[in-house]
Scaffold this motif. Structure first.
Motif, PDB file in Angstrom:
ATOM      1  N   TRP A 160       0.827  -1.217   0.000  1.00 13.40           N
ATOM      2  CA  TRP A 160       0.000   0.000   0.000  1.00 13.40           C
ATOM      3  C   TRP A 160       0.857   1.261   0.000  1.00 13.40           C
ATOM      4  CZ3 TRP A 160      -4.356  -0.712  -1.912  1.00 13.40           C
ATOM      5  CH2 TRP A 160      -5.214  -1.756  -1.557  1.00 13.40           C
ATOM      6  N   GLY A 161       2.029   1.222   0.630  1.00  9.94           N
ATOM      7  CA  GLY A 161       2.919   2.379   0.597  1.00  9.94           C
ATOM      8  C   GLY A 161       3.384   2.686  -0.808  1.00  9.94           C
ATOM      9  N   VAL A 162       3.735   1.648  -1.557  1.00  8.42           N
ATOM     10  CA  VAL A 162       4.117   1.826  -2.968  1.00  8.42           C
ATOM     11  C   VAL A 162       2.932   2.368  -3.765  1.00  8.42           C
ATOM     12  CG1 VAL A 162       4.825   0.607  -5.067  1.00  8.42           C
ATOM     13  CG2 VAL A 162       5.901   0.056  -2.878  1.00  8.42           C
ATOM     14  N   TYR A 163       1.747   1.876  -3.454  1.00 10.63           N
ATOM     15  CA  TYR A 163       0.546   2.309  -4.167  1.00 10.63           C
ATOM     16  C   TYR A 163       0.285   3.802  -3.980  1.00 10.63           C
ATOM     17  CZ  TYR A 163      -4.419   2.460  -5.484  1.00 10.63           C
ATOM     18  OH  TYR A 163      -5.624   2.763  -6.065  1.00 10.63           O
ATOM     19  N   ALA A 167     -13.264   9.872  -7.958  1.00 12.29           N
ATOM     20  CA  ALA A 167     -14.230   8.784  -8.118  1.00 12.29           C
ATOM     21  C   ALA A 167     -13.953   7.983  -9.384  1.00 12.29           C
ATOM     22  CB  ALA A 167     -15.656   9.342  -8.142  1.00 12.29           C
ATOM     23  N   ALA A 168     -13.690   8.677 -10.476  1.00 10.84           N
ATOM     24  CA  ALA A 168     -13.420   7.991 -11.745  1.00 10.84           C
ATOM     25  C   ALA A 168     -12.157   7.148 -11.641  1.00 10.84           C
ATOM     26  CB  ALA A 168     -13.292   9.012 -12.871  1.00 10.84           C
ATOM     27  N   LEU A 169     -11.125   7.681 -11.002  1.00 10.68           N
ATOM     28  CA  LEU A 169      -9.882   6.931 -10.842  1.00 10.68           C
ATOM     29  C   LEU A 169     -10.116   5.658 -10.029  1.00 10.68           C
ATOM     30  CD1 LEU A 169      -6.827   6.654 -11.150  1.00 10.68           C
ATOM     31  CD2 LEU A 169      -6.569   8.090  -9.107  1.00 10.68           C
ATOM     32  N   THR A 170     -10.888   5.766  -8.967  1.00 10.92           N
ATOM     33  CA  THR A 170     -11.162   4.607  -8.126  1.00 10.92           C
ATOM     34  C   THR A 170     -11.909   3.533  -8.896  1.00 10.92           C
ATOM     35  OG1 THR A 170     -11.317   6.090  -6.216  1.00 10.92           O
ATOM     36  CG2 THR A 170     -12.157   3.855  -5.931  1.00 10.92           C
ATOM     37  N   VAL A 171     -12.920   3.930  -9.662  1.00 11.74           N
ATOM     38  CA  VAL A 171     -13.690   2.962 -10.450  1.00 11.74           C
ATOM     39  C   VAL A 171     -12.790   2.264 -11.472  1.00 11.74           C
ATOM     40  CG1 VAL A 171     -15.539   2.709 -12.154  1.00 11.74           C
ATOM     41  CG2 VAL A 171     -15.897   4.135 -10.133  1.00 11.74           C
ATOM     42  N   LEU A 172     -11.940   3.018 -12.149  1.00 11.81           N
ATOM     43  CA  LEU A 172     -11.053   2.435 -13.158  1.00 11.81           C
ATOM     44  C   LEU A 172     -10.068   1.448 -12.528  1.00 11.81           C
ATOM     45  CD1 LEU A 172     -10.285   5.620 -15.294  1.00 11.81           C
ATOM     46  CD2 LEU A 172     -11.462   3.559 -16.103  1.00 11.81           C
ATOM     47  N   ILE A 173      -9.435   1.861 -11.442  1.00  8.60           N
ATOM     48  CA  ILE A 173      -8.447   0.989 -10.800  1.00  8.60           C
ATOM     49  C   ILE A 173      -9.115  -0.260 -10.230  1.00  8.60           C
ATOM     50  CG2 ILE A 173      -6.861   0.807  -8.853  1.00  8.60           C
ATOM     51  CD1 ILE A 173      -6.044   3.693  -9.348  1.00  8.60           C
ATOM     52  N   LEU A 195     -10.245  -6.010 -10.081  1.00  9.38           N
ATOM     53  CA  LEU A 195     -11.176  -7.138 -10.127  1.00  9.38           C
ATOM     54  C   LEU A 195     -10.774  -8.124 -11.215  1.00  9.38           C
ATOM     55  CD1 LEU A 195     -13.799  -8.378  -9.021  1.00  9.38           C
ATOM     56  CD2 LEU A 195     -15.038  -7.067 -10.764  1.00  9.38           C
ATOM     57  N   ALA A 196     -10.374  -7.597 -12.384  1.00 13.30           N
ATOM     58  CA  ALA A 196      -9.949  -8.471 -13.477  1.00 13.30           C
ATOM     59  C   ALA A 196      -8.728  -9.300 -13.065  1.00 13.30           C
ATOM     60  CB  ALA A 196      -9.622  -7.634 -14.716  1.00 13.30           C
ATOM     61  N   TRP A 197      -7.783  -8.678 -12.355  1.00  8.42           N
ATOM     62  CA  TRP A 197      -6.608  -9.411 -11.868  1.00  8.42           C
ATOM     63  C   TRP A 197      -6.993 -10.466 -10.833  1.00  8.42           C
ATOM     64  CZ3 TRP A 197      -2.061  -9.381 -14.132  1.00  8.42           C
ATOM     65  CH2 TRP A 197      -1.613  -8.255 -14.824  1.00  8.42           C
ATOM     66  N   TYR A 198      -7.985 -10.154 -10.002  1.00  7.11           N
ATOM     67  CA  TYR A 198      -8.287 -11.017  -8.856  1.00  7.11           C
ATOM     68  C   TYR A 198      -9.243 -12.163  -9.193  1.00  7.11           C
ATOM     69  CZ  TYR A 198      -8.747 -12.316  -3.980  1.00  7.11           C
ATOM     70  OH  TYR A 198      -8.686 -13.009  -2.797  1.00  7.11           O
ATOM     71  N   LEU A 199     -10.005 -12.051 -10.264  1.00  9.10           N
ATOM     72  CA  LEU A 199     -11.009 -13.069 -10.567  1.00  9.10           C
ATOM     73  C   LEU A 199     -10.436 -14.488 -10.649  1.00  9.10           C
ATOM     74  CD1 LEU A 199     -13.460 -11.346 -13.077  1.00  9.10           C
ATOM     75  CD2 LEU A 199     -13.908 -12.100 -10.730  1.00  9.10           C
ATOM     76  N   ALA A 208      -3.536  -0.507 -15.289  1.00  5.38           N
ATOM     77  CA  ALA A 208      -3.456  -1.956 -15.091  1.00  5.38           C
ATOM     78  C   ALA A 208      -2.488  -2.295 -13.962  1.00  5.38           C
ATOM     79  CB  ALA A 208      -3.023  -2.634 -16.388  1.00  5.38           C
ATOM     80  N   LEU A 209      -1.346  -1.589 -13.921  1.00  3.50           N
ATOM     81  CA  LEU A 209      -0.382  -1.811 -12.846  1.00  3.50           C
ATOM     82  C   LEU A 209      -0.980  -1.445 -11.497  1.00  3.50           C
ATOM     83  CD1 LEU A 209       2.450  -2.418 -11.758  1.00  3.50           C
ATOM     84  CD2 LEU A 209       3.081  -0.048 -12.316  1.00  3.50           C
ATOM     85  N   ALA A 210      -1.654  -0.292 -11.432  1.00  2.00           N
ATOM     86  CA  ALA A 210      -2.290   0.125 -10.181  1.00  2.00           C
ATOM     87  C   ALA A 210      -3.340  -0.892  -9.749  1.00  2.00           C
ATOM     88  CB  ALA A 210      -2.920   1.510 -10.338  1.00  2.00           C
ATOM     89  N   GLY A 211      -4.092  -1.424 -10.715  1.00  3.71           N
ATOM     90  CA  GLY A 211      -5.088  -2.433 -10.396  1.00  3.71           C
ATOM     91  C   GLY A 211      -4.456  -3.699  -9.830  1.00  3.71           C
ATOM     92  N   ALA A 212      -3.311  -4.089 -10.381  1.00  3.15           N
ATOM     93  CA  ALA A 212      -2.613  -5.268  -9.864  1.00  3.15           C
ATOM     94  C   ALA A 212      -2.145  -5.038  -8.435  1.00  3.15           C
ATOM     95  CB  ALA A 212      -1.421  -5.601 -10.767  1.00  3.15           C
ATOM     96  N   ILE A 213      -1.647  -3.828  -8.147  1.00  3.10           N
ATOM     97  CA  ILE A 213      -1.199  -3.500  -6.791  1.00  3.10           C
ATOM     98  C   ILE A 213      -2.378  -3.544  -5.828  1.00  3.10           C
ATOM     99  CG2 ILE A 213      -0.187  -1.716  -5.328  1.00  3.10           C
ATOM    100  CD1 ILE A 213       1.390  -0.761  -7.766  1.00  3.10           C
ATOM    101  N   VAL A 214      -3.519  -2.994  -6.245  1.00  4.45           N
ATOM    102  CA  VAL A 214      -4.702  -2.996  -5.385  1.00  4.45           C
ATOM    103  C   VAL A 214      -5.189  -4.424  -5.135  1.00  4.45           C
ATOM    104  CG1 VAL A 214      -7.161  -2.383  -5.306  1.00  4.45           C
ATOM    105  CG2 VAL A 214      -5.468  -0.666  -5.941  1.00  4.45           C
ATOM    106  N   ALA A 215      -5.213  -5.251  -6.178  1.00  2.00           N
ATOM    107  CA  ALA A 215      -5.642  -6.642  -6.011  1.00  2.00           C
ATOM    108  C   ALA A 215      -4.760  -7.359  -4.995  1.00  2.00           C
ATOM    109  CB  ALA A 215      -5.602  -7.365  -7.357  1.00  2.00           C
ATOM    110  N   LEU A 216      -3.450  -7.174  -5.114  1.00  2.00           N
ATOM    111  CA  LEU A 216      -2.526  -7.799  -4.172  1.00  2.00           C
ATOM    112  C   LEU A 216      -2.699  -7.220  -2.772  1.00  2.00           C
ATOM    113  CD1 LEU A 216      -0.132  -9.618  -3.494  1.00  2.00           C
ATOM    114  CD2 LEU A 216       1.393  -7.777  -4.282  1.00  2.00           C
TER     115      LEU A 216
END
Length: 290
Positions: free
Chosen positions: A15-18, A32-38, A43-47, A222-230
């Protein structure tokens, strides 16, 4: 307990890196838009991970009652509000100033968990929570007086947003603990519920205020989404094992990671003070682990 502590520490680093990535790559995005996109990318990474326990998750979801729906809904809303407030805070202020204020979450989590859930902590664990939170204060400290951070925060809109965000995160953290331990919601169901729920809550605002252009930023998203999923997976594992009053201060030492990255990569001021804060954070985590 030991396994949970290790997972929580790794989550703090993630989370610090994020936080650093958010400030560097997406400073011009509507929150809000950034949060929805990430969250969509996350979700795609985590499914594929969630699919490994699809049958168990489906059974658990089918058994949801009013209590499960209520606690999950409150946690989702508080997470969404907290994150948007934090994004607005770092958009207006420096990461090294805003992040430590936002991460005093444990000071709100501890009394909530003790009063609502009757959680009992050893004296050393209480001291550890205080020391870990003190690390956040030191990371925020600017030379000029002991009370300077409080005076500065009282007159700073970014600080006020960060503090309000911390309060929302505290409710969210307690909701995670109740959902994963008392209600026994499976971890691999909880992460998609949280990601989808936050996106749904913020979607109307995202539609009203969309980003101008995202094509060039798709790799970063996509990278940010991967960090959030992890990060969400590790955070969920930690809250499934540990009391919220222990998991929260460890995970919120992410503030120190973000500050150190800011000092090393951005050359921000008072880096030596930030390093003292990092040492205090380690001491606090060690006391919590005893």
């Amino acid at each position: 307990m030991d396994a949970g502590l290790g997972v929580a520490i790794i989550a703090a680093v993630v989370w610090g890196v994020y936080i650093y990535v958010l400030k560097q790559a997406f400073s011009g995005y509507p929150p809000a838009a950034l949060t929805v996109l990430i969250n969509t990318f996350a979700l795609a990474w985590y499914l594929p991970v969630a699919a490994t326990e699809a049958s168990g998750s489906a059974d658990a979801l089918g058994n949801f009652g009013i209590l499960e729906v209520g606690v999950t809904g409150l946690t989702v809303v508080m997470t969404a509000v907290a994150f948007v407030l934090f994004l607005e805070a770092i958009a207006d202020g420096d990461v090294s100033y805003v992040t430590p204020i936002n991460k005093i979450v444990p000071m709100f989590v501890l009394p909530l968990e003790v009063v609502i859930l009757g959680q009992l902590l050893t004296p050393l664990q209480v001291v550890g929570v205080v020391v870990a939170t003190l690390a956040v204060y030191v990371a925020n400290y600017d030379p000029g007086g002991f009370f300077e951070p409080f005076v500065k925060a009282a007159n700073s809109r970014p600080a006020q947003l960060a503090l309000l965000s911390a309060m929302c995160y505290a409710v969210s953290d307690l909701g995670k603990r109740i959902s994963l331990q008392e209600l026994a919601i499976p971890e691999r169901l909880w992460v998609p519920l949280l990601l989808v729920g936050v996106a749904v809550v913020l979607l109307p605002s995202a539609i009203r205020n969309p980003p101008q252009e995202i094509r060039g930023d798709l790799p970063q998203l996509a990278l940010a989404g991967a960090i959030v999923a992890l990060g969400e997976h590790l955070t969920t594992l930690a809250f499934a094992i540990l009391p919220a009053s222990i998991a929260s201060p460890i995970i919120n030492t992410q503030a120190i990671v973000a500050v150190v990255l800011g000092g090393i990569l951005l050359g921000e001021r008072h880096f030596r003070i930030r390093l003292v804060a990092a040492v205090l954070a380690v001491v606090g985590v060690t006391l919590i682990a005893l």
